[in-house]
Each structure stands twice: as structure tokens, then as C-alpha cells.
Scaffold this motif. Structure first.
Motif, PDB file in Angstrom:
ATOM      1  N   HIS A 187       3.707   8.326  31.941  1.00  0.00           N
ATOM      2  CA  HIS A 187       2.969   7.085  32.242  1.00  0.00           C
ATOM      3  C   HIS A 187       2.304   6.523  30.984  1.00  0.00           C
ATOM      4  CE1 HIS A 187      -0.860   5.022  33.026  1.00  0.00           C
ATOM      5  NE2 HIS A 187      -0.240   4.459  34.052  1.00  0.00           N
ATOM      6  N   ASP A 188       1.574   7.370  30.285  1.00  0.00           N
ATOM      7  CA  ASP A 188       0.813   6.885  29.124  1.00  0.00           C
ATOM      8  C   ASP A 188       1.745   6.400  28.024  1.00  0.00           C
ATOM      9  OD1 ASP A 188      -1.413   7.568  30.569  1.00  0.00           O
ATOM     10  OD2 ASP A 188      -2.167   9.075  29.175  1.00  0.00           O
ATOM     11  N   THR A 189       2.863   7.076  27.841  1.00  0.00           N
ATOM     12  CA  THR A 189       3.842   6.644  26.824  1.00  0.00           C
ATOM     13  C   THR A 189       4.369   5.250  27.143  1.00  0.00           C
ATOM     14  OG1 THR A 189       4.511   8.908  26.367  1.00  0.00           O
ATOM     15  CG2 THR A 189       6.109   7.180  25.828  1.00  0.00           C
ATOM     16  N   ILE A 190       4.728   5.030  28.398  1.00  0.00           N
ATOM     17  CA  ILE A 190       5.281   3.721  28.787  1.00  0.00           C
ATOM     18  C   ILE A 190       4.215   2.633  28.674  1.00  0.00           C
ATOM     19  CG2 ILE A 190       6.198   2.400  30.769  1.00  0.00           C
ATOM     20  CD1 ILE A 190       7.792   4.972  31.490  1.00  0.00           C
ATOM     21  N   LEU A 191       2.972   2.960  29.025  1.00  0.00           N
ATOM     22  CA  LEU A 191       1.915   1.950  28.923  1.00  0.00           C
ATOM     23  C   LEU A 191       1.570   1.660  27.455  1.00  0.00           C
ATOM     24  CD1 LEU A 191      -0.070  -0.022  30.085  1.00  0.00           C
ATOM     25  CD2 LEU A 191      -1.609   1.885  30.633  1.00  0.00           C
ATOM     26  N   ILE A 192       1.525   2.689  26.611  1.00  0.00           N
ATOM     27  CA  ILE A 192       1.262   2.449  25.175  1.00  0.00           C
ATOM     28  C   ILE A 192       2.379   1.590  24.584  1.00  0.00           C
ATOM     29  CG2 ILE A 192       1.136   3.544  22.886  1.00  0.00           C
ATOM     30  CD1 ILE A 192      -0.232   5.973  24.344  1.00  0.00           C
ATOM     31  N   ALA A 193       3.628   1.929  24.887  1.00  0.00           N
ATOM     32  CA  ALA A 193       4.759   1.147  24.359  1.00  0.00           C
ATOM     33  C   ALA A 193       4.670  -0.300  24.843  1.00  0.00           C
ATOM     34  CB  ALA A 193       6.082   1.774  24.777  1.00  0.00           C
ATOM     35  N   SER A 194       4.353  -0.492  26.121  1.00  0.00           N
ATOM     36  CA  SER A 194       4.232  -1.845  26.686  1.00  0.00           C
ATOM     37  C   SER A 194       3.091  -2.603  26.017  1.00  0.00           C
ATOM     38  CB  SER A 194       3.972  -1.763  28.199  1.00  0.00           C
ATOM     39  OG  SER A 194       5.020  -1.080  28.851  1.00  0.00           O
ATOM     40  N   ALA A 195       1.960  -1.917  25.839  1.00  0.00           N
ATOM     41  CA  ALA A 195       0.786  -2.568  25.245  1.00  0.00           C
ATOM     42  C   ALA A 195       1.078  -3.006  23.813  1.00  0.00           C
ATOM     43  CB  ALA A 195      -0.420  -1.629  25.285  1.00  0.00           C
ATOM     44  N   PHE A 196       1.833  -2.207  23.072  1.00  0.00           N
ATOM     45  CA  PHE A 196       2.134  -2.629  21.697  1.00  0.00           C
ATOM     46  C   PHE A 196       3.184  -3.731  21.665  1.00  0.00           C
ATOM     47  CE2 PHE A 196      -0.947   0.401  20.889  1.00  0.00           C
ATOM     48  CZ  PHE A 196      -1.547  -0.045  19.727  1.00  0.00           C
ATOM     49  N   CYS A 197       3.993  -3.849  22.701  1.00  0.00           N
ATOM     50  CA  CYS A 197       4.837  -5.049  22.826  1.00  0.00           C
ATOM     51  C   CYS A 197       3.961  -6.291  22.982  1.00  0.00           C
ATOM     52  CB  CYS A 197       5.805  -4.893  24.000  1.00  0.00           C
ATOM     53  SG  CYS A 197       7.161  -3.757  23.613  1.00  0.00           S
ATOM     54  N   MET A 198       2.765  -6.131  23.563  1.00  0.00           N
ATOM     55  CA  MET A 198       1.800  -7.235  23.626  1.00  0.00           C
ATOM     56  C   MET A 198       1.126  -7.456  22.271  1.00  0.00           C
ATOM     57  SD  MET A 198      -1.748  -7.632  25.847  1.00  0.00           S
ATOM     58  CE  MET A 198      -2.438  -6.060  25.312  1.00  0.00           C
ATOM     59  N   TYR A 199       0.470  -6.414  21.742  1.00  0.00           N
ATOM     60  CA  TYR A 199      -0.290  -6.592  20.494  1.00  0.00           C
ATOM     61  C   TYR A 199       0.613  -7.140  19.380  1.00  0.00           C
ATOM     62  CZ  TYR A 199      -4.112  -3.747  22.572  1.00  0.00           C
ATOM     63  OH  TYR A 199      -5.131  -3.265  23.368  1.00  0.00           O
ATOM     64  N   ASN A 200       1.834  -6.617  19.273  1.00  0.00           N
ATOM     65  CA  ASN A 200       2.762  -7.074  18.225  1.00  0.00           C
ATOM     66  C   ASN A 200       3.073  -8.558  18.374  1.00  0.00           C
ATOM     67  OD1 ASN A 200       4.889  -4.056  18.407  1.00  0.00           O
ATOM     68  ND2 ASN A 200       2.836  -4.301  17.591  1.00  0.00           N
ATOM     69  N   ARG A 201       3.335  -9.000  19.608  1.00  0.00           N
ATOM     70  CA  ARG A 201       3.659 -10.411  19.843  1.00  0.00           C
ATOM     71  C   ARG A 201       2.456 -11.316  19.587  1.00  0.00           C
ATOM     72  NH1 ARG A 201       7.266  -7.564  22.307  1.00  0.00           N
ATOM     73  NH2 ARG A 201       9.276  -8.414  22.976  1.00  0.00           N
ATOM     74  N   TYR A 202       1.286 -10.820  19.929  1.00  0.00           N
ATOM     75  CA  TYR A 202       0.049 -11.586  19.710  1.00  0.00           C
ATOM     76  C   TYR A 202      -0.162 -11.800  18.206  1.00  0.00           C
ATOM     77  CZ  TYR A 202      -5.061 -12.442  20.372  1.00  0.00           C
ATOM     78  OH  TYR A 202      -6.339 -12.950  20.391  1.00  0.00           O
ATOM     79  N   VAL A 203      -0.042 -10.737  17.446  1.00  0.00           N
ATOM     80  CA  VAL A 203      -0.279 -10.776  15.996  1.00  0.00           C
ATOM     81  C   VAL A 203       0.769 -11.635  15.288  1.00  0.00           C
ATOM     82  CG1 VAL A 203      -0.109  -9.306  13.929  1.00  0.00           C
ATOM     83  CG2 VAL A 203      -1.566  -8.613  15.868  1.00  0.00           C
ATOM     84  N   ASP A 204       2.035 -11.477  15.651  1.00  0.00           N
ATOM     85  CA  ASP A 204       3.100 -12.224  14.974  1.00  0.00           C
ATOM     86  C   ASP A 204       3.275 -13.622  15.561  1.00  0.00           C
ATOM     87  OD1 ASP A 204       3.729 -10.327  13.080  1.00  0.00           O
ATOM     88  OD2 ASP A 204       5.247  -9.346  14.326  1.00  0.00           O
ATOM     89  N   GLY A 205       3.003 -13.782  16.869  1.00  0.00           N
ATOM     90  CA  GLY A 205       3.156 -15.083  17.520  1.00  0.00           C
ATOM     91  C   GLY A 205       2.204 -16.116  16.945  1.00  0.00           C
ATOM     92  N   LEU A 206       1.044 -15.659  16.456  1.00  0.00           N
ATOM     93  CA  LEU A 206       0.092 -16.588  15.857  1.00  0.00           C
ATOM     94  C   LEU A 206       0.193 -16.603  14.339  1.00  0.00           C
ATOM     95  CD1 LEU A 206      -2.523 -16.097  18.594  1.00  0.00           C
ATOM     96  CD2 LEU A 206      -1.893 -18.338  17.718  1.00  0.00           C
TER      97      LEU A 206
END
Lengths: 180, 180
Positions: B134-153
Motif C-alpha cells: 500500500h505505502d509503495t503504491i501511494l508514495i509512487a502515486s504521490a510523486f507522480c503528483m509532486y513531479n507534475r506540479y514542479v515541472d508543470g509550472l
């Protein structure tokens, strides 16, 4: 059946996961509440449309249908609206500003670097502020997380749109702070 | 230069965004703190490796290098470790359990549905618990967010690994709750 043994296997989509791990549920709920219902010059209706559209493009049935049902609750015009989100607003009038923000959200889907200056300028041209561009990119990024979390753990989800009506109303009018 | 006018243009990566929008910064910081430093049977070192690997695969230089530097701080073995994360651990010994969890994280990258039972079973075979999956999948998902946030802007980020050393130490030993 989900990839892991949940505490309550009757809870659909993200609900079963939030129930399984209360420690991570709290910031995940707070983030959804802030992004979709917190102070913003984008209405909650517009923000739910962005969330539902990204979830549809990511193929996440639970997130798409529940957030589309929340947007439908704000409209108060029936659940056909859920299908019109999938179609890209053939029946429903949406502002040029929202269309250009949806174009930005669509670019976030695979990689943030796909958001180029051209898309940002188009949104600005139609009246989007810096904060609205920021919020659009963060909502799109956050749903890239929620969608992967829900599908990565292979949670179950109800099929028909009607099964999401009460959930959408609760998301719109009660919010994301409390479960069930 | 970022796509929007930040308050402090000298803050790199996500720091400038967290400073720009304090309302959304709070749940984003709380989520990182819980995922990477909260109670878990995965060590913070292992969780930072998952975060750094996902960020590298997503091509997010700021998130990769800062979280790899945090993992390096836990190891206390120098910044060459940042390069070995990119290489998939040629020099560094990692457990079979962590390798199979990284395979799961890699599957989350494009769509959660790519996490199939085969990958979950492999991790279980090497001792991973349901909560760790569970934690692995949530960490991976969360970094798909943080990465897009940082690069999207289109935020700026320092280039060389050495520029992330103090940041990594702060992330590892102070945490994500306070800025700068």
C-alpha cells in the motif's frame, strides 16, 4: 478484488483505502478539501470538472464518476452531465477560460514538462489568472495521484452513474473531511 | 523561469510553489511528512529511494535529486549514491524486497492499472506486507503528483548534486513540515 486485504471490502474506490490507512487518509482528505472546496477564484463546479476530466483521461472510473457526480450536483441538472464531461462538453456550455484550463490539465497527464508557454498564454488570453493556472496544474497533478492510488491497488467501483448520485451530492455539499 | 510570477523566484523547485500558495502547501507538506517520515515498517531510507526513483523515471530533476540526497543523508555515504539510484543500484546493495517494491512503483508510473497481481505476488514472496505494498503504491502515486506540479509550472532547479546536499540533510533530519 483489491491487491491487499482491506478492513472493509464493501467501501468503493478510495474510501476503502482511506479507511485502511487513517494516517495517510488525513492529508489526502485535507488536500482534496483544499483543492476542490477551499478559497479560490475558480468555482468548486469548475474545479470538480477539472478533477473529473483528468480522472476520465486516466481511465479511473471511480474518480471520474464520483467527481463528475459532484460537478453535476453543483449544476443540479441531472446525471447526463457525467457523459458530457467524457464527450468534452458537446451539450453543456463552458467558458473559453475553462476550456483553455482543461487544455493545460490535459498536458499535465503524462508529464508536467508538456505544459508549454503556449498553453499558459492561451489561458491567460481568456482571462485566467496566475493563481488559477497554478490551481489547475495542481488539481490535475493531484488527480494523477488519486487515480493511480485507486487503480494501483485494484479497488472495486460501482458501474452505473446512478450509483454515484448520493456520493456526488455528499462531496459537493458536505465535503472531503469525513468518510462514508 | 516559472510559468507564473512567484513571490520569491529564488526558491527552487517545489519550495517556490509552497511559498506561493500556503493553503495548498499545508496538506502537501503533511502528506510528504506522513509518507516519508511517518510510522511505517519501511524505513525512511527505503521510502526516500522509492520517491527518488519515481521522480527520476518521471524526469523531474529537482524531486529526484533532493529525495536522492535525503536517502544519501540516511546512508551517510556521500552523494555518489544519487547516481546509483539513477543506475538502478549497480554499486549499492538493496534487498530483494525493496527491488520488488521498486518494480511495483515503476508500474504505477503511467497508470495504476499496470500494477498486476504478478508484481504484487513477487513483492509478497520477498517478504513485503500488505501495508508496505500500500505505502509503495501511494508514495509512487504521490510523486507522480509532486513531479507534475514542479515541472508543470516550469520551476527552476539547481543542476549539480552538490547543491542538494544540505537540502537532503534537512529533509531527512528536520522533515517536510517547515519551509526553507
Amino acid at each position: 478484488m483489491a491487491h491487499i486485504k482491506l478492513k472493509d471490502e464493501e467501501l468503493p474506490g478510495i474510501e476503502g483505502l482511506l479507511d485502511y490507512r487513517p494516517e495517510t487518509a488525513k492529508p489526502l482528505r485535507d488536500l482534496a478539501e483544499t483543492l476542490l472546496r477551499g478559497p479560490s477564484s475558480l468555482s468548486s463546479y469548475e474545479r470538480e470538472i477539472i478533477a473529473a476530466s483528468v480522472s476520465y483521461w486516466n481511465g479511473c472510473h471511480f474518480c471520474h464518476t464520483s467527481h463528475a457526480a459532484a460537478a453535476a450536483a453543483y449544476r443540479n441538472s441531472g446525471l447526463d452531465f457525467i457523459e458530457d464531461i467524457k464527450a468534452g462538453f458537446v451539450e453543456t456550455e463552458v467558458s473559453d477560460k475553462l476550456r483553455t484550463l482543461l487544455h493545460i490539465a490535459r498536458r499535465v497527464l503524462w508529464n508536467g514538462k508538456n505544459v508549454t508557454a503556449r498553453f499558459v498564454e492561451a489561458a491567460r488570453h481568456h482571462g485566467a489568472t496566475d493563481m488559477e493556472i497554478h490551481d489547475t496544474i495542481l488539481i490535475a497533478s493531484a488527480f494523477c495521484m488519486y487515480n493511480r492510488y485507486v487503480d494501483g491497488l485494484a479497488t472495486w467501483a460501482p458501474g452505473p452513474n446512478e450509483a454515484y448520485e448520493a456520493m456526488g451530492e455528499r462531496m459537493a455539499y458536505v465535503g472531503y473531511g469525513v468518510s462514508g
